[in-house]
Design a protein around this motif. Structure first.
Motif, PDB file in Angstrom:
ATOM      1  N   HIS A 158       0.864  -1.177   0.000  1.00 59.37           N
ATOM      2  CA  HIS A 158       0.000   0.000   0.000  1.00 59.37           C
ATOM      3  C   HIS A 158       0.908   1.238   0.000  1.00 59.37           C
ATOM      4  CE1 HIS A 158      -2.119   3.055   2.551  1.00 59.37           C
ATOM      5  NE2 HIS A 158      -3.191   2.664   1.904  1.00 59.37           N
ATOM      6  N   ILE A 159       0.458   2.288  -0.657  1.00 56.17           N
ATOM      7  CA  ILE A 159       1.216   3.549  -0.627  1.00 56.17           C
ATOM      8  C   ILE A 159       0.394   4.575   0.144  1.00 56.17           C
ATOM      9  CG2 ILE A 159       2.185   5.404  -2.054  1.00 56.17           C
ATOM     10  CD1 ILE A 159       2.833   3.288  -4.145  1.00 56.17           C
ATOM     11  N   HIS A 160       1.002   5.177   1.140  1.00 51.30           N
ATOM     12  CA  HIS A 160       0.273   6.114   2.007  1.00 51.30           C
ATOM     13  C   HIS A 160      -0.257   7.273   1.160  1.00 51.30           C
ATOM     14  CE1 HIS A 160      -0.741   8.798   5.263  1.00 51.30           C
ATOM     15  NE2 HIS A 160      -0.507   7.825   6.132  1.00 51.30           N
ATOM     16  N   PRO A 161      -1.552   7.589   1.294  1.00 49.44           N
ATOM     17  CA  PRO A 161      -2.117   8.608   0.395  1.00 49.44           C
ATOM     18  C   PRO A 161      -1.645  10.031   0.689  1.00 49.44           C
ATOM     19  CG  PRO A 161      -3.767   7.891   1.993  1.00 49.44           C
ATOM     20  CD  PRO A 161      -2.566   7.016   2.197  1.00 49.44           C
ATOM     21  N   ASN A 162      -1.254  10.319   1.918  1.00 48.13           N
ATOM     22  CA  ASN A 162      -1.018  11.719   2.284  1.00 48.13           C
ATOM     23  C   ASN A 162       0.399  12.025   2.787  1.00 48.13           C
ATOM     24  OD1 ASN A 162      -3.779  12.067   1.726  1.00 48.13           O
ATOM     25  ND2 ASN A 162      -4.327  11.444   3.792  1.00 48.13           N
ATOM     26  N   ALA A 163       1.156  11.014   3.154  1.00 47.48           N
ATOM     27  CA  ALA A 163       2.466  11.252   3.775  1.00 47.48           C
ATOM     28  C   ALA A 163       3.534  11.569   2.737  1.00 47.48           C
ATOM     29  CB  ALA A 163       2.876  10.006   4.559  1.00 47.48           C
ATOM     30  N   ALA A 164       4.687  12.044   3.224  1.00 47.84           N
ATOM     31  CA  ALA A 164       5.848  12.288   2.354  1.00 47.84           C
ATOM     32  C   ALA A 164       6.318  10.960   1.769  1.00 47.84           C
ATOM     33  CB  ALA A 164       6.957  12.916   3.189  1.00 47.84           C
ATOM     34  N   LYS A 165       6.756  11.005   0.499  1.00 45.03           N
ATOM     35  CA  LYS A 165       7.210   9.756  -0.147  1.00 45.03           C
ATOM     36  C   LYS A 165       8.668   9.888  -0.539  1.00 45.03           C
ATOM     37  CE  LYS A 165       2.714   8.565  -1.101  1.00 45.03           C
ATOM     38  NZ  LYS A 165       2.156   9.798  -0.586  1.00 45.03           N
ATOM     39  N   VAL A 225       6.436  -0.491   6.148  1.00 49.19           N
ATOM     40  CA  VAL A 225       5.710  -0.788   4.913  1.00 49.19           C
ATOM     41  C   VAL A 225       4.356  -1.371   5.313  1.00 49.19           C
ATOM     42  CG1 VAL A 225       7.746  -1.167   3.436  1.00 49.19           C
ATOM     43  CG2 VAL A 225       6.691  -3.121   4.586  1.00 49.19           C
ATOM     44  N   THR A 226       3.362  -1.144   4.449  1.00 48.61           N
ATOM     45  CA  THR A 226       2.028  -1.676   4.732  1.00 48.61           C
ATOM     46  C   THR A 226       1.572  -2.521   3.550  1.00 48.61           C
ATOM     47  OG1 THR A 226       1.133   0.428   3.979  1.00 48.61           O
ATOM     48  CG2 THR A 226       1.240   0.130   6.332  1.00 48.61           C
ATOM     49  N   VAL A 227       0.837  -3.578   3.864  1.00 53.18           N
ATOM     50  CA  VAL A 227       0.364  -4.516   2.835  1.00 53.18           C
ATOM     51  C   VAL A 227      -1.091  -4.158   2.517  1.00 53.18           C
ATOM     52  CG1 VAL A 227       0.011  -6.957   2.275  1.00 53.18           C
ATOM     53  CG2 VAL A 227       1.853  -6.290   3.852  1.00 53.18           C
ATOM     54  N   GLN A 228      -1.399  -4.073   1.228  1.00 51.75           N
ATOM     55  CA  GLN A 228      -2.760  -3.691   0.820  1.00 51.75           C
ATOM     56  C   GLN A 228      -3.813  -4.615   1.425  1.00 51.75           C
ATOM     57  OE1 GLN A 228      -3.293  -3.497  -3.411  1.00 51.75           O
ATOM     58  NE2 GLN A 228      -1.675  -1.970  -3.659  1.00 51.75           N
ATOM     59  N   GLY A 229      -4.955  -4.032   1.722  1.00 53.60           N
ATOM     60  CA  GLY A 229      -6.056  -4.825   2.276  1.00 53.60           C
ATOM     61  C   GLY A 229      -7.310  -4.709   1.420  1.00 53.60           C
ATOM     62  N   ASP A 230      -8.401  -5.274   1.916  1.00 58.58           N
ATOM     63  CA  ASP A 230      -9.687  -5.258   1.219  1.00 58.58           C
ATOM     64  C   ASP A 230     -10.620  -4.249   1.886  1.00 58.58           C
ATOM     65  OD1 ASP A 230      -8.801  -7.471  -0.177  1.00 58.58           O
ATOM     66  OD2 ASP A 230      -9.550  -8.837   1.383  1.00 58.58           O
ATOM     67  N   ALA A 231     -11.747  -3.991   1.224  1.00 59.25           N
ATOM     68  CA  ALA A 231     -12.770  -3.150   1.843  1.00 59.25           C
ATOM     69  C   ALA A 231     -13.345  -3.905   3.055  1.00 59.25           C
ATOM     70  CB  ALA A 231     -13.872  -2.853   0.839  1.00 59.25           C
ATOM     71  N   PRO A 232     -13.354  -3.286   4.231  1.00 58.74           N
ATOM     72  CA  PRO A 232     -13.922  -3.949   5.406  1.00 58.74           C
ATOM     73  C   PRO A 232     -15.401  -4.298   5.211  1.00 58.74           C
ATOM     74  CG  PRO A 232     -12.687  -1.997   6.050  1.00 58.74           C
ATOM     75  CD  PRO A 232     -12.794  -1.961   4.557  1.00 58.74           C
ATOM     76  N   VAL A 257      -4.286   4.037   8.501  1.00 49.85           N
ATOM     77  CA  VAL A 257      -4.994   4.622   7.350  1.00 49.85           C
ATOM     78  C   VAL A 257      -6.389   4.021   7.168  1.00 49.85           C
ATOM     79  CG1 VAL A 257      -4.527   5.646   5.085  1.00 49.85           C
ATOM     80  CG2 VAL A 257      -2.666   4.505   6.281  1.00 49.85           C
ATOM     81  N   SER A 258      -7.156   3.948   8.248  1.00 46.94           N
ATOM     82  CA  SER A 258      -8.508   3.368   8.117  1.00 46.94           C
ATOM     83  C   SER A 258      -9.419   4.287   7.306  1.00 46.94           C
ATOM     84  CB  SER A 258      -9.125   3.056   9.488  1.00 46.94           C
ATOM     85  OG  SER A 258      -9.382   4.244  10.201  1.00 46.94           O
ATOM     86  N   SER A 259      -8.927   5.479   6.949  1.00 41.94           N
ATOM     87  CA  SER A 259      -9.704   6.384   6.098  1.00 41.94           C
ATOM     88  C   SER A 259      -9.632   5.986   4.623  1.00 41.94           C
ATOM     89  CB  SER A 259      -9.182   7.812   6.267  1.00 41.94           C
ATOM     90  OG  SER A 259      -7.767   7.820   6.124  1.00 41.94           O
ATOM     91  N   ASP A 260      -8.818   5.007   4.292  1.00 41.95           N
ATOM     92  CA  ASP A 260      -8.795   4.518   2.907  1.00 41.95           C
ATOM     93  C   ASP A 260      -9.995   3.595   2.676  1.00 41.95           C
ATOM     94  OD1 ASP A 260      -6.529   5.778   2.043  1.00 41.95           O
ATOM     95  OD2 ASP A 260      -5.509   3.948   1.405  1.00 41.95           O
ATOM     96  N   PRO A 261     -10.554   3.588   1.448  1.00 40.80           N
ATOM     97  CA  PRO A 261     -11.642   2.640   1.163  1.00 40.80           C
ATOM     98  C   PRO A 261     -11.184   1.186   1.344  1.00 40.80           C
ATOM     99  CG  PRO A 261     -11.522   4.351  -0.522  1.00 40.80           C
ATOM    100  CD  PRO A 261     -10.312   4.538   0.353  1.00 40.80           C
ATOM    101  N   GLU A 262      -9.908   0.923   1.050  1.00 38.54           N
ATOM    102  CA  GLU A 262      -9.350  -0.415   1.281  1.00 38.54           C
ATOM    103  C   GLU A 262      -8.103  -0.244   2.154  1.00 38.54           C
ATOM    104  OE1 GLU A 262      -8.819  -2.076  -2.651  1.00 38.54           O
ATOM    105  OE2 GLU A 262     -10.940  -2.598  -2.757  1.00 38.54           O
ATOM    106  N   PRO A 263      -8.283  -0.159   3.454  1.00 39.48           N
ATOM    107  CA  PRO A 263      -7.143   0.143   4.330  1.00 39.48           C
ATOM    108  C   PRO A 263      -6.126  -1.000   4.338  1.00 39.48           C
ATOM    109  CG  PRO A 263      -9.257   0.330   5.491  1.00 39.48           C
ATOM    110  CD  PRO A 263      -9.532  -0.349   4.200  1.00 39.48           C
ATOM    111  N   PRO A 264      -4.851  -0.680   4.619  1.00 42.11           N
ATOM    112  CA  PRO A 264      -3.829  -1.734   4.632  1.00 42.11           C
ATOM    113  C   PRO A 264      -4.157  -2.830   5.638  1.00 42.11           C
ATOM    114  CG  PRO A 264      -2.951   0.370   5.434  1.00 42.11           C
ATOM    115  CD  PRO A 264      -4.321   0.631   4.917  1.00 42.11           C
TER     116      PRO A 264
END
Ligand code: SIN
Length: 303
Positions: free
Chosen positions: A93-100, A291-298, A128-135
């Motif tokens: 997963h790539i953090h949507p808002n942080a510095a890269k 690092v974070t691993v992509q997840g599914d929609a809860p 990042v639980s604000s993501d539609p598919e959080p890590p």
């Protein structure tokens, strides 16, 4: 006054835990629970090399059984090694808002020092639980720990759910809540060079009780960093329920506290845990890579 519901919840959790401990046999790693509720120490893994498939499978099982895994015997990993280790568990997963970091956008640098005005993760949250598919999982290595302090506390959200009264479980199980990063992220990464002026952040609506896609168990899925309101109930009711749930989930009996040493690694399941990073070491420095691993929609599925 009867404590029946409370003990029923604890019994349910204890049974689930002892079932998973009983079933747990790992051929390729050594796993030692660190307390009765959450967390295990793992040895026998070399994160500098490509992880054998048998170890990926065993680590996935250990994560499902213990929810957070601790590794105290790793060398400092390069960015490439940590990314490669993470990818064995799924796309990153790539953090949507942080510095890269341009070369490694998957890498989230954790760095707090004497000039810092914020510390990452100082309040209870799941990443990042604000993501539609959080890590679904996070792998953090702290390279430099402060001389004292800087622990991370993890809490088991299955246990938090199990300990609720039956009436509260039923009430919460139909509800959804808004997870919005605005309060947590706006301006938050400015000291790392991010100008988010005018940027619209993504938010998401998730079930208040989340069914874990691997274990099938129910976990409480609201947190004080991202969860702003429960949908479709009056605002004051939402505020009161969230205030109660944030206090409830933070009870010490659901927790393990991890004291870092240089190059220790923690690997946690964001679907059934929350964590909080202590900032009790200022002005000392703490530095690491996540690092974070992509997840599914809860989702919520009644059982
Ligand atoms: C985080 O919230 O991911 C950071 C945890 C930590 O720094 O211990």
């Amino acid at each position: 006054m009867s404590n029946r519901n409370f003990h029923d919840g604890k019994r349910e959790h204890a049974e689930a835990l002892s079932n998973s401990h009983r079933a747990a046999e790992y051929d390729s790693i050594d796993v030692t629970p660190v307390n009765a509720v959450i967390g295990a120490a793992v040895t026998g893994v070399d994160m500098t090399r490509e992880l054998p498939t048998a170890q990926v499978e065993d680590l996935n099982r250990a994560l499902a059984d213990h929810n957070v895994l601790f590794f105290r015997d790793q060398p400092e990993l390069t960015a490439e090694q940590q990314i490669a280790f993470g990818r064995r568990f799924g796309p990153l997963h790539i953090h949507p808002n942080a510095a890269k970091d341009e070369k490694h956008p998957e890498l989230f640098v954790i760095h707090t020092h004497g000039e810092s005005v914020v510390n990452n993760g100082s309040d209870w949250h799941t990443d990042v639980s604000s993501d539609p598919e959080p890590p679904m999982a996070t792998i953090l290595q702290i390279h430099r720990t402060p001389p004292l302090g800087g622990d991370t506390i993890f809490a088991n959200m299955y246990a938090a759910f199990d300990a609720l009264s039956e009436g509260m479980k039923v009430y919460l199980s139909g509800l959804k809540a808004l997870h919005d990063p605005e309060r947590a992220h706006r301006g938050r990464f400015a000291e790392k060079g991010v100008d988010d002026t005018g940027r619209k952040f993504t938010n998401a609506i998730h079930p208040v009780v989340r069914t874990h896609p691997v274990s099938g168990r129910q976990a409480l899925y609201v947190n004080e960093v991202f969860t702003q309101q429960i949908m479709d109930i009056p605002g004051p009711e939402s505020d009161a329920i969230l205030t109660y749930l944030f206090q409830h989930m933070a009870r010490q009996e659901f927790q393990v506290r991890f004291q870092w040493q240089d190059n220790a690694v923690a690997f946690w399941d964001n679907r059934c845990t929350q964590h909080l990073a202590m900032w009790d070491y200022w002005p000392a420095e703490r530095y690491g890579h996540r690092v974070t691993v992509q997840g599914d929609a809860p989702f919520y599925r009644a059982n």
